[in-house]
Design an enzyme around this catalytic site. Structure first.
Site, PDB file in Angstrom:
ATOM      1  N   ASP A  78       0.816  -1.209   0.000  1.00 18.51           N
ATOM      2  CA  ASP A  78       0.000   0.000   0.000  1.00 18.51           C
ATOM      3  C   ASP A  78       0.851   1.262   0.000  1.00 18.51           C
ATOM      4  O   ASP A  78       0.459   2.285  -0.572  1.00 18.51           O
ATOM      5  CB  ASP A  78      -0.923   0.006   1.222  1.00 18.51           C
ATOM      6  CG  ASP A  78      -2.164  -0.849   0.993  1.00 18.51           C
ATOM      7  OD1 ASP A  78      -2.116  -1.728   0.122  1.00 18.51           O
ATOM      8  OD2 ASP A  78      -3.170  -0.630   1.694  1.00 18.51           O
ATOM      9  N   CYS A 119       0.905  -8.181   4.942  1.00 15.81           N
ATOM     10  CA  CYS A 119       0.431  -6.812   4.755  1.00 15.81           C
ATOM     11  C   CYS A 119      -1.060  -6.719   4.531  1.00 15.81           C
ATOM     12  O   CYS A 119      -1.782  -7.703   4.565  1.00 15.81           O
ATOM     13  CB  CYS A 119       1.255  -6.133   3.670  1.00 15.81           C
ATOM     14  SG  CYS A 119       2.949  -5.803   4.252  1.00 15.81           S
ATOM     15  N   ASP A 120      -1.512  -5.506   4.237  1.00 12.75           N
ATOM     16  CA  ASP A 120      -2.890  -5.059   4.491  1.00 12.75           C
ATOM     17  C   ASP A 120      -3.998  -5.995   4.013  1.00 12.75           C
ATOM     18  O   ASP A 120      -4.900  -6.323   4.761  1.00 12.75           O
ATOM     19  CB  ASP A 120      -3.098  -3.691   3.857  1.00 12.75           C
ATOM     20  CG  ASP A 120      -2.220  -2.631   4.488  1.00 12.75           C
ATOM     21  OD1 ASP A 120      -1.130  -2.978   4.967  1.00 12.75           O
ATOM     22  OD2 ASP A 120      -2.601  -1.457   4.483  1.00 12.75           O
ATOM     23  N   LYS A 121      -3.996  -6.397   2.744  1.00 16.83           N
ATOM     24  CA  LYS A 121      -5.125  -7.159   2.213  1.00 16.83           C
ATOM     25  C   LYS A 121      -4.914  -8.652   2.306  1.00 16.83           C
ATOM     26  O   LYS A 121      -5.865  -9.424   2.162  1.00 16.83           O
ATOM     27  CB  LYS A 121      -5.380  -6.780   0.737  1.00 16.83           C
ATOM     28  CG  LYS A 121      -5.504  -5.292   0.499  1.00 16.83           C
ATOM     29  CD  LYS A 121      -6.437  -4.616   1.476  1.00 16.83           C
ATOM     30  CE  LYS A 121      -6.295  -3.111   1.457  1.00 16.83           C
ATOM     31  NZ  LYS A 121      -4.970  -2.613   1.784  1.00 16.83           N
ATOM     32  N   GLU A 442      -6.832   4.691  -0.471  1.00 15.46           N
ATOM     33  CA  GLU A 442      -6.418   5.306   0.790  1.00 15.46           C
ATOM     34  C   GLU A 442      -5.920   6.722   0.532  1.00 15.46           C
ATOM     35  O   GLU A 442      -5.360   7.020  -0.524  1.00 15.46           O
ATOM     36  CB  GLU A 442      -5.300   4.482   1.441  1.00 15.46           C
ATOM     37  CG  GLU A 442      -5.780   3.150   1.968  1.00 15.46           C
ATOM     38  CD  GLU A 442      -4.685   2.379   2.678  1.00 15.46           C
ATOM     39  OE1 GLU A 442      -5.040   1.439   3.412  1.00 15.46           O
ATOM     40  OE2 GLU A 442      -3.496   2.708   2.501  1.00 15.46           O
ATOM     41  N   SER A 468      -5.280   5.219   5.142  1.00 15.88           N
ATOM     42  CA  SER A 468      -4.247   4.314   5.621  1.00 15.88           C
ATOM     43  C   SER A 468      -4.337   4.207   7.137  1.00 15.88           C
ATOM     44  O   SER A 468      -4.762   5.142   7.822  1.00 15.88           O
ATOM     45  CB  SER A 468      -2.872   4.856   5.229  1.00 15.88           C
ATOM     46  OG  SER A 468      -1.850   4.218   5.963  1.00 15.88           O
TER      47      SER A 468
END
Length: 552
Positions: A78, A119-121, A442, A468
């Site tokens: 991201d 990480c994020d997803k 984001e 974010s």
């Protein structure tokens, strides 16, 4: 279906031939087949070390009597995708990850899975896949990055984004900016604050899907390798005892996760991901439930960006289990929920001590009596909007000011950088929602620019996009319905007065009902020319208020 149905018997000789073609022995084929889902790649700092984690998981599985087989999952960084068209491809990968993992796991009849995201997803995407496939599954992440150090103080990626704002405002030199650039991210791992990746990894512990330390042990610590071996062994015990993800991810477990979310002050993106994961389990989580839990859950942690402590500090203070033990002192958790350890939440956390009350406040001395996230509703967001309350300055909890409206992030960024945003303004960025973006970008660049230019104590930012986990300030996202779906945010005009009251969970566009009715009567949402995956995604994605799940 399991691996036995693909391996044993004369009719499976063709399958066995293909297993032999990848180098598996007859002895390995007699053992349970465990899929190791590796999110390793060489572009994401949080994933560059996952090859070592995967090797350790494989060893743990093999030592416990299983046959480990690795297959991949994609991952987007991201931070690298931030501020340009690439960010449209961040959230949408959550569903690609879930879909592709489901396909691989079921096509090959794995008996169990170990998910290795960071990480994020990847974490929510793989949790969604775990719920769908529903074979014994353990999560072990790559771990958080160590905090950077600039001028003798700990720092992180969010400080660097804000340093860009300071540089644009003429408050720091190019050499000072370069110092942040070279020092803010000193190791591999998911960025070092309570951003989205670390939030979701911590919540795997709260849900019961990760072992103790999964969310907090730094990526570069040898303890992370040990944890991965234990995860490999744990999934074999789960297989032996037939403990499956939907046995763990119950409604009560999601309530626990939301409670820990509020205590930790997690990323607002958890309000997208937890509902989407729950949906895969046949459980509905609404934003109203989030507010109910927040109202009774004290906020115990102010990790970056809300404060000056980092994931390594949380780990040293006792980690997620220590936070859960504090919460349990007031009976805020369901301690009977099953976990990947084969034990209940209560059994797991009973000896987890809070070793630093400067990092994890005691339950009797919280930062606030309410949780770190608030859901705001009103005529501007009748389905809801989300703000990280724990990262909002006290003077910005209530604000009223004139709107300055932009139809994309880039236009807002240009206005901020050129000094067109002034104290008191309410910046509105629309057509950045799940459908309108598409992909719900984001907004770390504009939020960081506002903070870096000294406007954090006087300017609100509102969007139908998202933020974010590194964002701080009075930044309200997920406004639903979004502009592209005909939401009221689509008819806000420059100069309209917007009222925000975070303690009262209110957000109002102060324009007469008659005027709004006239605007809405003539309103036709803007349409973008799309192609490829984004076109398909925009056609079937739901509201941010329901987790941006895909309507099949």
């Amino acid at each position: 279906m399991n691996s036995d149905s693909l391996i044993f018997g004369a009719h499976n000789a063709p399958h066995r031939a293909l297993y032999h073609a990848i180098g598996l022995t007859d002895e390995e084929l007699k053992r349970p087949m465990v899929g190791i889902v590796s999110s390793y790649n060489e572009i994401v700092p949080g994933h560059i070390n996952l090859d070592k984690i995967v090797d350790a998981v494989k060893l743990g599985v093999a030592m416990a009597g299983g046959t480990p087989v690795v297959f991949p999952a994609i991952a987007v960084c991201d931070g690298i995708a931030m501020g340009h068209e690439g960010m449209r491809y961040s959230l949408v990968t959550r569903d690609l990850i879930a879909d592709s993992t489901e396909a691989m796991a079921l096509a090959h009849g794995f008996d169990a899975l170990v998910m290795v995201p960071n990480c994020d997803k990847n974490v929510p995407g793989l949790l969604m896949a775990a719920a769908r496939v529903n074979v014994p599954t353990v999560f072990v992440s790559g771990g958080p990055m160590l905090a950077g150090r600039v001028n003798g103080e700990k720092t992180s990626l969010s400080s660097l984004f804000e340093a860009v704002g300071k540089f644009n405002a003429g408050n720091i030199t190019e050499d000072e900016l370069k110092k942040y650039e070279c020092k803010a991210c000193p190791s591999c791992g998911s960025c070092s604050g309570m951003y989205t990746a670390n939030s979701m990894n911590c919540l795997t512990e709260a849900l019961g899907m990760g072992l103790k330390g999964n969310g907090t042990i730094p990526a570069v610590y040898s303890a992370r390798i040990e944890l991965a071996k234990h995860a490999g062994a744990a999934v074999m015990e789960m297989l032996k005892n037939n403990i499956r993800p939907r046995d763990i991810m119950t409604k009560e477990a999601f309530m626990n996760a939301l409670t820990v979310d509020m205590a930790l002050g997690c990323s607002t993106n958890s309000m997208l991901h937890l509902p989407a994961i729950a949906n895969e389990c046949g459980i509905e989580i609404s934003l109203d439930i989030a507010n109910e839990i927040s109202a009774k859950t004290p906020n115990l942690c102010h990790l970056a960006p809300a404060g000056k402590t980092y994931m390594e500090d949380l780990d040293e203070a006792g980690g997620v289990f220590a936070v859960m033990n504090e919460l349990n002192k007031k009976g805020l958790l369901n301690t009977e929920c099953m976990t990947v350890t084969g034990k209940t939440v209560g059994e797991n956390i009973k000896n987890s001590l809070n070793l630093n009350t400067d990092v994890i406040r005691s339950i009797d001395n919280p930062y606030s009596e309410t949780g770190g996230i608030a859901v705001l509703k009103g005529n501007l967001a009748p389905e809801g909007s989300v703000v990280k309350r724990s990262a909002v300055l006290p003077e910005m909890l209530v604000h009223e000011g004139p709107a300055k409206v932009f139809d994309c992030e880039e236009d807002a960024q240009l206005a901020i950088n050129s000094g067109k945003i002034v104290a008191g303004d309410v910046v509105v960025i629309r057509y950045e929602g799940p459908k309108g973006g598409p992909g719900m970008r984001e907004m770390l660049n504009p939020t960081s620019a506002i903070m870096g230019m000294g406007l954090g104590s006087s300017v609100v930012l509102i969007t139908d996009g998202r933020f974010s986990g590194a964002t701080r300030g009075a930044c309200i996202g997920h406004v639903s319905p979004e502009a592209a779906s005909g939401g009221l945010i689509g008819v806000v005009e420059n100069g309209d007065i917007i009222y925000v009251n975070i303690p009262e969970n209110r957000i109002e566009l102060k324009v007469s009902d008659e005027e709004l009715a006239n605007r809405m009567k003539n309103f036709e949402p803007k349409q973008k020319q799309l192609s490829g995956y984004l076109k398909r995604y925009a056609a079937i994605v739901s509201s941010g208020a329901s987790g941006a799940i895909l309507n099949s």
